[in-house]
Design an enzyme around this catalytic site. Sequence first.
Site, short mmCIF file in Angstrom:
data_model
loop_
_atom_site.label_atom_id
_atom_site.label_comp_id
_atom_site.label_asym_id
_atom_site.label_seq_id
_atom_site.Cartn_x
_atom_site.Cartn_y
_atom_site.Cartn_z
N GLU A 1 -4.12 4.08 13.56
CA GLU A 1 -3.66 5.26 12.59
C GLU A 1 -3.82 6.78 13.65
OE1 GLU A 1 -3.85 7.45 8.45
OE2 GLU A 1 -4.95 5.88 8.66
N CYS B 1 0.79 -1.23 -0.05
CA CYS B 1 0.08 -0.12 -0.06
C CYS B 1 0.85 1.22 0.08
CB CYS B 1 -0.95 -0.06 1.35
SG CYS B 1 -1.55 -1.52 1.64
N LYS C 1 -10.45 7.30 0.60
CA LYS C 1 -10.68 5.59 -0.01
C LYS C 1 -12.11 5.64 0.35
CE LYS C 1 -6.22 3.61 1.17
NZ LYS C 1 -5.57 4.59 1.77
N HIS D 1 -4.39 7.08 5.82
CA HIS D 1 -4.67 5.73 5.07
C HIS D 1 -5.61 5.23 5.47
CE1 HIS D 1 -2.85 2.24 3.30
NE2 HIS D 1 -3.13 1.80 4.42
N HIS E 1 -9.60 1.52 -2.14
CA HIS E 1 -8.07 1.26 -1.92
C HIS E 1 -7.41 0.74 -3.02
CE1 HIS E 1 -4.50 0.57 0.16
NE2 HIS E 1 -4.69 -0.21 1.09
N PHE F 1 1.05 -3.19 4.37
CA PHE F 1 1.29 -4.78 4.57
C PHE F 1 3.06 -4.66 4.58
CE2 PHE F 1 -2.71 -7.16 3.89
CZ PHE F 1 -3.43 -6.54 4.84
#
Length: 406
Positions: free
Chosen positions: A308, A158, A329, A297, A334, A394
């Site tokens: 976050e 990501c 998003k 994010h 995403h 990730f």
Amino acid sequence: MKHAVVVTGIGLISPLGNQTGAVFESLMQGQSGIRLLPGEQSNGVATAAGVVDFAPDPWFSRLQLSGVDRVSQMAVAAADLALKDAGLAQDALADAGVYVGCGMGGASAIEASYAGHFSAKPRVSPLSVVASMTNAPAAHVAMRFGVGGRVMTYSIACASSSVAIGEGYRSIASGETDIAIAGGSEALLVPCVIRAWQSMQTLAVPDAVYPETACRPFSTDRSGLVLGEGAAMLIMEREDHARARGANIYARISGFGMSCDAVHITRPEPDGQARALRAALRHADLTPADVGYCNAHGTATIVGDPVECVALREVWGTDADNLLVSSTKSMHGHLLGAAGALEAAVTALAVHHKQIPPTAHCVSPDPACNMPLVKDTGIAASNLKAAISNSFAFGGTNAVLVFTAV
């Protein structure tokens, strides 16, 4: 000497369209580009995604399309739109650089190859390798526009395209080049990839009547992330170079921070994210109080969203209540390897227009996500001077970009 770096062009191939101004306005209105996938694409399981309405015809002839996966097609299209937006001709790009993020490469080519391999009469296209390789989008952009400088690919889940933009920024700031085409592309909405994500049980469960609301970051009723596809490219230039040619300037890129959680392959950690946030602020020579907006994010996962917010609270401290936060998003999904690039473009536009897009579909904010959220529709922010865009991947890689007003 550190050169000032500015964004002079933006090109988007997104679930909300490919006209930059119209895409930003749609986001400001809280409009969603997310919809249900057809059953044959989603393995018969109700799955929402940010799908791009894209035809390659304006950029490729039928002959040129041989061995060019959708992911590379969209990358070339976005780069072309960005260059036109910046008013740059190909003869200015001989010494430029290309920095592209991509998570999975040519997923359609890989899917077709395996289908051919396991068919009754096995056959795999001889162009499968060049179509599927992860650096194909960057290579096709370089070949199409005659870019003879550094051509780099970053595959960091990501965070891929945020890192690509950050590294392109560094190359200009250090004096290695005057111009960079930087961004990302992703086209992974094929049945096998979707099945893999379904198996992880991390995808949102879409409402049968309102599938466009499937991605609900920071909301108490969030149920997971929504995949998306698309491409976004920024044209970045040394500021004096851009001003000398009278270019339109959207914003400065003023900082870039990275870190790694180094703890777990999928579970995010606030300490690692906080290190990237601090590094970005330090590199931009800003304090938390200087930053008015965070394009988070914000994937709408149960674990990720609160982590976050904890990281933001940790770094911003007493200034956290003045940091407006949203996750776009919620409206485009995403885009994995291209997520950071699309969100960076949106953040640059937010600084340019002094308007902050919202988190859509967040009816009931989770108390664990205790940041000042912009919800429903966007707001004017006449005093917005600096904003950040977060990408937390990730693998534990964290990347933060800082944009400031010119």
